[in-house]
Design a protein around this motif. Structure first.
Motif, short mmCIF file in Angstrom:
data_model
loop_
_atom_site.label_atom_id
_atom_site.label_comp_id
_atom_site.label_asym_id
_atom_site.label_seq_id
_atom_site.Cartn_x
_atom_site.Cartn_y
_atom_site.Cartn_z
N ASN A 49 0.82 -1.21 0.00
CA ASN A 49 0.00 0.00 0.00
C ASN A 49 0.85 1.26 0.00
N MET A 50 1.92 1.17 0.76
CA MET A 50 2.82 2.32 0.88
C MET A 50 3.38 2.72 -0.48
N ASP A 52 2.06 1.85 -3.43
CA ASP A 52 1.06 1.85 -4.49
C ASP A 52 0.95 3.22 -5.16
N GLY A 55 -2.29 5.04 -4.62
CA GLY A 55 -2.42 5.72 -3.33
C GLY A 55 -1.73 7.08 -3.36
N GLY A 56 -0.60 7.08 -3.99
CA GLY A 56 0.09 8.36 -4.22
C GLY A 56 0.66 9.03 -2.99
N TYR A 57 0.95 8.25 -1.96
CA TYR A 57 1.58 8.87 -0.79
C TYR A 57 3.04 9.16 -1.08
N ALA A 58 3.66 9.87 -0.14
CA ALA A 58 5.04 10.30 -0.33
C ALA A 58 5.95 9.12 -0.66
N GLU A 59 5.75 7.98 0.07
CA GLU A 59 6.61 6.82 -0.14
C GLU A 59 6.53 6.30 -1.57
N GLN A 61 6.04 8.03 -4.19
CA GLN A 61 6.78 8.93 -5.06
C GLN A 61 8.28 8.65 -5.00
N THR A 66 10.21 3.47 4.85
CA THR A 66 10.93 3.54 6.12
C THR A 66 10.30 2.56 7.08
N ALA B 42 -2.28 13.70 -1.07
CA ALA B 42 -1.63 12.54 -0.45
C ALA B 42 -0.12 12.54 -0.65
N ALA B 43 0.30 13.12 -1.73
CA ALA B 43 1.72 13.07 -2.06
C ALA B 43 2.58 13.73 -0.98
N ASN B 44 1.97 14.65 -0.21
CA ASN B 44 2.76 15.32 0.82
C ASN B 44 2.79 14.55 2.12
N LEU B 45 2.07 13.45 2.16
CA LEU B 45 1.94 12.75 3.44
C LEU B 45 2.81 11.52 3.47
N SER B 46 3.29 11.23 4.66
CA SER B 46 4.02 9.97 4.80
C SER B 46 3.04 8.88 5.14
N PHE B 47 3.04 7.86 4.34
CA PHE B 47 2.14 6.76 4.59
C PHE B 47 2.45 6.11 5.92
N GLU B 48 3.71 5.87 6.09
CA GLU B 48 4.18 5.16 7.28
C GLU B 48 3.73 5.87 8.56
N LYS B 125 -7.58 5.32 -0.90
CA LYS B 125 -6.39 5.74 -0.15
C LYS B 125 -6.61 5.58 1.35
N GLN B 128 -6.28 2.12 2.42
CA GLN B 128 -4.89 1.69 2.60
C GLN B 128 -4.34 2.13 3.95
#
Lengths: 122, 781
Positions: A49-50, A52, A55-59, A61, A66, B42-48, B125, B128
């Motif tokens: 998911n991180m 994906d 999802g487009g999260y920072a990870e 990109q 981490t 979402a791109a500015n956020l850390s998923f973790e 999203k 997830q």
């Protein structure tokens, strides 16, 4: 400090050929870094998911995950991910050396590895 | 591995994550992130990081708070989206222009689609991020997962009045718009319909509950008025074309932006509104219905008709009914034409008699059919043409449908049998073709003509009547050697045999056999003659078995002149020496003779009937100017009166006047007298006089034929009844009548009354007896 597991070099193979084979980076919280193929990372639901792109999260990109664990724990996670990725596609006749894998986990970090595995949905 | 063997290492407790955990603070941070996700950041956020927030909350048993919080945020976001993207796009009710209205609808539908896409992507999203919660909480608390909850919230917050009603109306309007012939943006409609498909309520998808029913209702209304409109403006082929194109466009609609599951329902509506109520109206539209399509060979239109009617309830039977009516009407026309001519023929018998001589003159023109047979040939040819026409329609347009074929045959059968002369005409037609039609045709063509004739034969129910006529015509063909091809004759015979069985043709075959045996006998006779003195006249005899041939022996044999009887005796002597116990009866009325007559200018070879020869021989001994009266001739020859008159007429009144009649005139009268016409002149050497042409019977002959047939049928019914009773011993009346009818059906359709009469006759003759119950019979051995 870079520690290469299994894979020797980080040359990207054919960009479009297969996303599965592209390299992603897994960092531990104490500065260890592991390069694995995407399909290996995706054996963890959380990392999948991180990373994906939908999802487009920072990870996703940066293609860097981490893991908030010590290097020794992270390394074991990565080792298991490689193990799982390798054996999840083998035929039913082949022996899967689960026992050996278990024995390779040092008892002193077992609990940590267990919690981390739960967190990462492995 | 090595660590494990090193003994007992101490297992360190894992370090606690977020020891200073505060549910409130975590939630504040997480909810902020969620809002960011919803705003496409979402791109500015850390998923973790955020995953860990959720993880921690679940870990610290704050999952309920997390779940409810997320739900509230999603609901709130949906409301905002509705405010922004959908509500402003509600079409104003006042827009009158259909194009503008349609664009407004399109915009609204797109708005919904946008909202859906937005919702879907943010829910993915969030799903997830909240996966850890989804793994633990829903099962525990019996609530749906984030994703499903998202769908529920969408249902409640977006698919509600008034948004829902506006959407449904917009979709229906778009469909309506497209049905009216405008182009719409199908993908906009599809987007919205797809969303409806995705959303489920307890009663099924939103598509099913909200849209489909209304869509079908709307369709029904539309097509009801469409049917009215088409009926009043279109001709039959056009109507069907339109209906078919409606079928196709609805089909494409269903597949492109509605749902295949609506297909059957919609199809039924189309059939119920456009076709079923109007089946017979459309098919029998004057000047454009089935009849005129057949007239103008519109095979494609007919094929369309068939395609459309076949699957519809009552369609095929309507088609069959109309076809039958059409054939019956056409057949009746043919019958009327044919009977109109034939009727005139029968009524004015004098007119026919007047025609008589002319006919004989024309008789020599062999290539043309004798005029008397014309109506018969025309009728059969017309029937065959009609059959061809319908066969082509059946093959090309109706996919050779078996049921349709059955009703075609039924219709043909009924009108063919409505023609009282059908069996006779059919036989005449065959006669004509076997006599003259073969020239210029290849064998295959002849075969196909005869094959077609067989189809007419098949329709005839009174096959015994046909047999009688055919026998008569065949006899004449054989005796006068008028048949062009023996192969064709035998071909026809074998076709009849295939059609009706051995019994039907055995007598006809017997006739062929007689001809062959006679030929052999003649050869032998000639050989015998070589050894002794031959009679002065050469003779050719055909020996016919009495039961095979349709001739009856004359009541009184004519007096033969010496010269002829001498020849006959000579043959009789020969014949009896080979076959003892047989009897020969001379049928002079069927024979003909070649003779040489010397006139003043030159001599001619004449071919005349045997009777005419006998008459002419009377004049041989007379002087040129001597007379014989009618009664003298009659006395001297004893030829039957009607036959005598006919022969005299052909000698004295036809084109070649061998005799002079006093006084002149066309009719032979008992007071007339005759003399030999020594001044006779003709340009050709060989003259054929008096041809026996097959022609339809006169009413009197017809009556005789029918009486004979009736008589024959009586015997057949008798035989059939006895045969059945002998087998069964005991049988009920109705049962017996049915069985007799069934067994005789291949020959003719017996009248139940006639059967009853025959049963009574059989009881009188003590073949049967009535049982006590008065309803059944016993067979008496």
């Amino acid at each position: 400090m870079d520690v290469d597991t299994e894979m020797q070099s980080a040359t990207a193979q054919g960009t479009e050929e297969s996303k599965e084979n592209e390299w992603v980076r897994i960092n531990s919280n104490d500065g260890f870094s592991y390069l694995v193929r995407r399909k290996v990372a995706q054996t963890s639901g959380t990392m999948a998911n991180m990373l994906d792109p939908n999802g487009g999260y920072a990870e996703a990109q940066t293609k860097i995950c981490t893991v908030d664990e010590r290097g020794i724990v992270t390394e074991k996670l990565v080792e298991y991910m490689c193990f799982k990725s390798h054996y999840q596609t083998v035929g039913p006749k082949e022996d899967i050396p689960v026992q050996e894998m278990q024995e390779r986990i040092p008892p002193e970090i077992v609990l940590e590895v267990l919690l981390a595995a739960d967190y990462h949905e492995m | 591995m090595s660590t494990a063997r090193r003994g007992r290492p101490k297992i360190k407790p894992p370090k606690k994550h977020g020891q200073e955990f505060s549910a409130e603070r975590t939630w504040v941070a997480l909810s902020k992130s969620i809002k960011e996700v919803q705003n496409h950041n979402a791109a500015n956020l850390s998923f973790e990081e955020n995953y860990r927030y959720a993880y921690n909350m679940v870990l610290h048993k704050k999952d309920e708070m997390l779940y409810n919080g997320v739900s509230a945020l999603v609901a709130e976001h949906l409301d905002t989206l509705a405010e922004e993207h959908i509500i402003p796009r509600f079409p104003a009710g006042s827009i009158g222009d259909p194009i503008q209205r349609s664009q407004a609808d399109e915009l609204l539908l797109k708005g919904l689609k946008d909202v859906w896409d937005d919702h879907e992507s943010s829910m993915t999203k969030l799903g997830q991020l909240l996966k850890y919660m989804d793994r633990i909480y829903p099962e525990k608390a019996h609530v749906p997962t984030t994703w499903v909850k998202g769908l529920e919230l969408f249902l409640v917050h977006i698919i509600k009045t008034p948004i829902k009603d506006h959407l449904v109306t917009a979709i229906l309007k778009q469909v309506q718009h497209e049905r009216e012939g405008y182009v719409i943006n199908r993908s906009a409609v599809k987007g919205c319909v797809d969303v409806f498909h995705r959303l489920e309520t307890d009663h099924g998808t939103v598509y099913k509950t909200e849209l489909e029913k209304k869509f079908l209702e709307e369709s029904e209304t539309f097509y009801k008025s469409e049917a009215q409109h088409l009926l009043s403006t279109c001709e039959c082929p056009e109507y069907l074309r339109r209906v078919e194109s409606r079928y196709q466009s609805e089909d494409s609609r269903i597949h492109h932006y509605l749902s295949p599951q609506t297909g059957p329902g919609l199809r039924k509506i189309l059939e119920d509104t456009l076709l079923i109520p109007n089946l017979s109206t459309v098919i029998s539209m004057p000047n454009s219905g089935l009849d005129s399509m057949i007239d103008t060979d519109k095979f494609d239109d007919l094929a369309r008709l068939y395609r459309l009617y076949l699957p519809v309830q009552g369609g095929l039977s309507c088609l069959k009914r109309t076809l039958r009516e059409s054939i019956n009407r056409r057949g009746k026309d043919l019958n009327d034409i044919s009977l109109g001519v034939g009727g005139g023929d029968g009524e004015g018998e004098e007119g026919q008699e007047e025609e008589g001589p002319k006919r004989k003159e024309k008789g020599k023109a062999k290539a043309r059919p004798p005029p008397g047979a014309l109506p018969a040939i025309k009728w059969v040819q017309d029937v065959l043409d009609l059959k061809d026409k319908f066969d082509r329609v059946w093959r090309d347009s109706f996919e050779s449908d078996r049921e349709v074929e059955a009703s075609l045959n039924e219709a043909f059968e009924s009108f063919v049998n409505n023609h009282p002369k059908a069996p006779e005409y059919t036989s005449l037609f065959i006669d004509d073709h076997l006599k003259r039609g073969i020239k210029g045709f290849t064998e295959a063509e002849v075969d196909s003509i005869l094959d077609k004739t067989i189809t007419v034969f098949r329709y005839i129910s009174d096959k015994d009547v046909f047999e009688r006529y055919y026998k008569g015509h065949l006899a004449k063909r054989l005796l006068h050697k008028r048949s062009v091809s023996d192969d064709a004759e035998r071909g026809m015979l074998s076709k009849l045999k295939i059609e009706s069985g051995y019994q039907f043709t055995s007598k006809l075959e017997g006739m062929f056999n007689d001809i062959k045996l006679s030929g052999d006998a003649m050869d032998e006779y000639r050989k015998v003659l070589e050894t002794r003195t031959a009679p002065s006249v050469d003779i050719n005899v055909t020996v016919m078995t009495a039961t095979f041939w349709p001739f009856s022996a004359p009541k009184a044999a004519p007096l033969m002149p010496e010269i002829l009887s001498e020849a006959c005796k000579s043959y009789e002597a020969f014949y009896f020496s080979r076959h003892s116990g047989r009897r020969l009866t001379w049928l002079t009325s069927q024979g003909n003779a070649d003779m040489r007559a010397t006139f003043r200018s030159r001599s001619h070879e004449l071919n005349v009937s045997t009777h005419a020869l006998m008459i002419l021989l009377l004049f041989e001994k007379l002087g040129d100017d001597d007379f014989l009266t009618y009664s003298e001739i009659k006395e001297a020859t004893e030829i039957e009166e009607s036959d005598l008159k006919r022969n005299l007429q052909s000698l004295a009144c036809a084109k070649y006047k061998i005799l002079r009649k006093h006084p002149h005139g066309r009719e032979i009268d008992v007071d007339d007298s005759f003399s030999f016409n020594v001044d006779f002149q003709a340009s050709i050497q060989k003259i054929k006089i008096s041809t026996v042409s097959s022609k339809p019977e006169t009413p009197q002959e017809r009556k005789e034929t029918h009486d004979r047939i009736e008589e024959e049928r009586k015997h057949q019914i008798d035989a059939c009844v006895v045969r059945i009773m002998k087998d069964r011993k005991h049988m009920g009346h109705n049962e017996l009548v049915n069985e007799v009818t069934r067994q005789l059906a291949s020959r003719f359709n017996p009248d139940p009354l006639a059967i009853k009469k025959r049963i009574e006759a059989l009881i009188e003759r003590e073949y049967l007896e009535r049982c006590e119950d008065r309803k059944s019979y016993n067979y008496m051995a």
